[in-house]
Write an enzyme that holds these catalytic residues in place. Structure first.
Site, PDB file in Angstrom:
ATOM      1  N   GLU A 187       8.155  13.701  18.531  1.00  0.00           N
ATOM      2  CA  GLU A 187       8.778  13.628  17.216  1.00  0.00           C
ATOM      3  C   GLU A 187       8.222  14.744  16.330  1.00  0.00           C
ATOM      4  O   GLU A 187       7.039  14.746  15.988  1.00  0.00           O
ATOM      5  CB  GLU A 187       8.532  12.269  16.574  1.00  0.00           C
ATOM      6  CG  GLU A 187       9.245  12.107  15.246  1.00  0.00           C
ATOM      7  CD  GLU A 187       9.041  10.744  14.622  1.00  0.00           C
ATOM      8  OE1 GLU A 187      10.004  10.209  14.027  1.00  0.00           O
ATOM      9  OE2 GLU A 187       7.927  10.193  14.717  1.00  0.00           O
ATOM     10  N   LYS A 193       0.867  -1.170   0.000  1.00  0.00           N
ATOM     11  CA  LYS A 193       0.000   0.000   0.000  1.00  0.00           C
ATOM     12  C   LYS A 193       0.907   1.224   0.000  1.00  0.00           C
ATOM     13  O   LYS A 193       1.618   1.493   0.965  1.00  0.00           O
ATOM     14  CB  LYS A 193      -0.929  -0.010   1.206  1.00  0.00           C
ATOM     15  CG  LYS A 193      -2.007   1.075   1.186  1.00  0.00           C
ATOM     16  CD  LYS A 193      -1.497   2.349   1.805  1.00  0.00           C
ATOM     17  CE  LYS A 193      -2.469   3.491   1.623  1.00  0.00           C
ATOM     18  NZ  LYS A 193      -1.899   4.781   2.097  1.00  0.00           N
ATOM     19  N   GLU A 221       7.840  -0.516  12.238  1.00  0.00           N
ATOM     20  CA  GLU A 221       8.969   0.403  12.323  1.00  0.00           C
ATOM     21  C   GLU A 221       8.363   1.792  12.429  1.00  0.00           C
ATOM     22  O   GLU A 221       7.784   2.307  11.475  1.00  0.00           O
ATOM     23  CB  GLU A 221       9.866   0.270  11.088  1.00  0.00           C
ATOM     24  CG  GLU A 221      11.237   0.900  11.282  1.00  0.00           C
ATOM     25  CD  GLU A 221      11.287   2.338  10.812  1.00  0.00           C
ATOM     26  OE1 GLU A 221      11.275   3.228  11.691  1.00  0.00           O
ATOM     27  OE2 GLU A 221      11.339   2.580   9.606  1.00  0.00           O
ATOM     28  N   CYS A 264      12.630   8.930  10.720  1.00  0.00           N
ATOM     29  CA  CYS A 264      12.423   8.389  12.062  1.00  0.00           C
ATOM     30  C   CYS A 264      13.744   8.151  12.781  1.00  0.00           C
ATOM     31  O   CYS A 264      13.765   7.991  13.997  1.00  0.00           O
ATOM     32  CB  CYS A 264      11.614   7.112  11.996  1.00  0.00           C
ATOM     33  SG  CYS A 264      12.167   5.966  10.736  1.00  0.00           S
TER      34      CYS A 264
END
Length: 494
Positions: A396, A182, A256, A295
């Site tokens: 983040e 996807k 992840e 990330c």
């Protein structure tokens, strides 16, 4: 010099069961350029549950034959695919720059090369998905088999779609699985093109690609009972939901997720002629040349008080020289933020940081817009005198924002580094290997680099601790963990 290439346009179709298809409902999503507001890159299908079901059924139908294929034939298919991807590497790099906003020279080209390298790597180790024989005596044959899981749903992010696809696709296929990818709705074009290049070397249905929104077709894949494994890369918030939803039916899951990675600088890393090199390494680790949209960005900078001012001055000087501009320009170091939502979110974090009492802002180019360009551009921002419990130090940001925090004692900096619900990456800078390795071993992160700040290396096991995820990818060990299961077989002889 800016590259002159043909801007993608038209309808970019999905791949299901070897066929290029639109969505069953006939709906479309407009894809626009991060580097030029409003510039259309064409349309992709808005897939929904019916499309997800069709793709899963195609993958399920292809699975028995692909699973039974000799590993040498799977290996050959992946290596041929790698050759095709290598031949199109520059095309894929340019498409990445247009699609994601990542600069061509420092980011998009390395990403297309990583894609090639991972197809070659997993092609090369396709024969290593094997079990063991147990010494159980002459009257027993006891052995294990590493068997594929079945249909894998790979859900991709928008920041580095080719690299993340490279972590999932060749590993899953080498192990004998089939896969439904996807693509992220904000950056789907490189994934569609990758599939077009790879599909001729695979049986129909082994690789399928869907486009659309995560809450619609992504959710349909997570919930689908024909999906044996969900491999998701994205935010921790969505990852928690994926784990819960897939876990309801005991599907295999690897995640992840996000990070707020510590960058720890010891005094000896700044001594003598090491100052500039360490600053360059920290700049690289922060992923400024991916606009901080990574990330693994080392966005919490812990610098020893004895060298804090000198190091920060050198770092600010280097970061301030980064060129923000057109992603297709060879001179550009930093490209564009992916979309308006992310652009505004980064701005809000910068405003929040500026509002903190005692904060210092030695560098703020967040309002920088390159001449003649109308896109989602933000230059780098560095905050100093930050407290580790502030929002900008804990959450983040996923943008080009670095926070600097002084420290005095190794135990203190390890405590601060671990004071986070994230645990993906970390960076330690010291010429004293005893101190460096002690620190590396005590940090709660799945990947620690010492005296280097670059990206993942092919063959390393990559994944996070805590809310940064579960499972490993990028390596043979990670692929065996993520894409196979063990069957024990016991045979009585005689």
């Amino acid at each position: 010099m800016t590259q002159t290439i043909e801007t993608p346009s038209g309808d970019h179709l999905m791949l299901i069961g070897g066929e290029r298809v639109a969505a069953a409902a006939g709906e479309w999503i407009d894809v626009t350029s991060p580097g030029r507001r409003g510039l259309s890159l064409g349309r992709t299908p808005r897939a929904r549950e019916e499309d997800a079901d069709r793709a899963v059924r195609a993958a399920r139908a292809a699975f028995p034959a692909w699973r039974a294929t000799h590993f040498k034939d799977r290996q050959l298919a992946l290596l041929k695919a790698a050759d095709a991807l290598e031949a199109a590497a520059e095309e894929l790099a340019q498409l990445t720059a247009i699609d994601t906003g990542n600069a061509l020279r420092p980011q998009a080209r390395p990403e297309s090369q990583t894609l090639v390298a991972l197809f070659r790597y997993f092609g090369g180790v396709a024969g290593e998905f094997k079990g063991v024989t147990l010494p159980a005596g002459d009257d027993q044959l006891q052995y294990t088999r590493r068997e594929p899981l079945g249909v894998v749903a790979g859900i991709l992010p928008w920041n580095s779609p080719l690299m993340i696809a490279a972590m999932k696709v060749p590993a899953a296929l080498a192990a004998g699985n089939t896969i439904v990818l996807k693509a992220a709705e904000d950056a789907p074009l490189t994934i569609i093109r990758m599939a077009e290049l790879v599909a001729p070397y695979l049986p129909d249905g082994v690789l399928n690609v869907l486009t659309g929104y995560g809450a619609e077709v992504g959710e349909a894949l997570v919930q689908h009972r024909g999906v044996d494994k969900v491999s998701f890369t994205g935010s921790s918030r969505v990852g928690h939901h994926v784990a819960s939803a897939a876990g309801e039916r005991l599907a295999h899951v690897s995640l992840e997720l996000g990070g707020k990675s510590p960058n720890i600088v010891f005094p000896d890393a700044v001594a003598g002629d090491r100052l500039a090199a360490t600053a360059t390494g920290v700049l690289t680790a922060m992923r400024f040349t991916r606009q901080g949209q990574s990330c693994t960005a080392g966005s919490r900078l812990f610098v020893h008080r004895d060298v804090y001012d000198a190091f920060l001055a050198e770092l600010v000087s280097q970061v301030d020289r980064l060129v923000v501009g057109d992603p297709l320009d060879e001179a550009t170091d930093m490209g564009a933020i992916i979309n308006q939502k992310q652009f505004d979110q980064i701005k809000s974090y910068i405003a929040d940081g500026r509002a903190q009492a005692g904060v210092e802002v030695p560098l703020d180019r967040s309002e920088q817009v390159p001449d003649g360009l109308d896109g989602f551009y933000q230059g780098p921002t560095i905050f100093s005198a930050v407290s580790n419990d502030w929002r900008i130090a804990q959450e983040e940001i996923f943008g080009p924002v670095l926070v600097a925090i002084p420290w005095s004692d190794r135990d203190e900096v390890v405590r601060m580094a671990n004071d986070s619900h994230y645990g993906l990456a970390a960076y330690v800078w010291s010429q004293d290997l005893t101190a460096a390795l002690d620190t590396a071993h005590r940090i709660e992160s799945g990947w620690v680099q010492v005296n280097q700040g670059g990206g993942q290396m092919v063959g390393q096991s990559y994944g996070g601790y805590k809310s940064s995820g579960i499972g490993r990818e990028f390596s043979i060990e990670g692929a065996m963990e993520s894409f196979t299961q063990i069957k024990q077989v016991n045979v009585k002889l005689g």
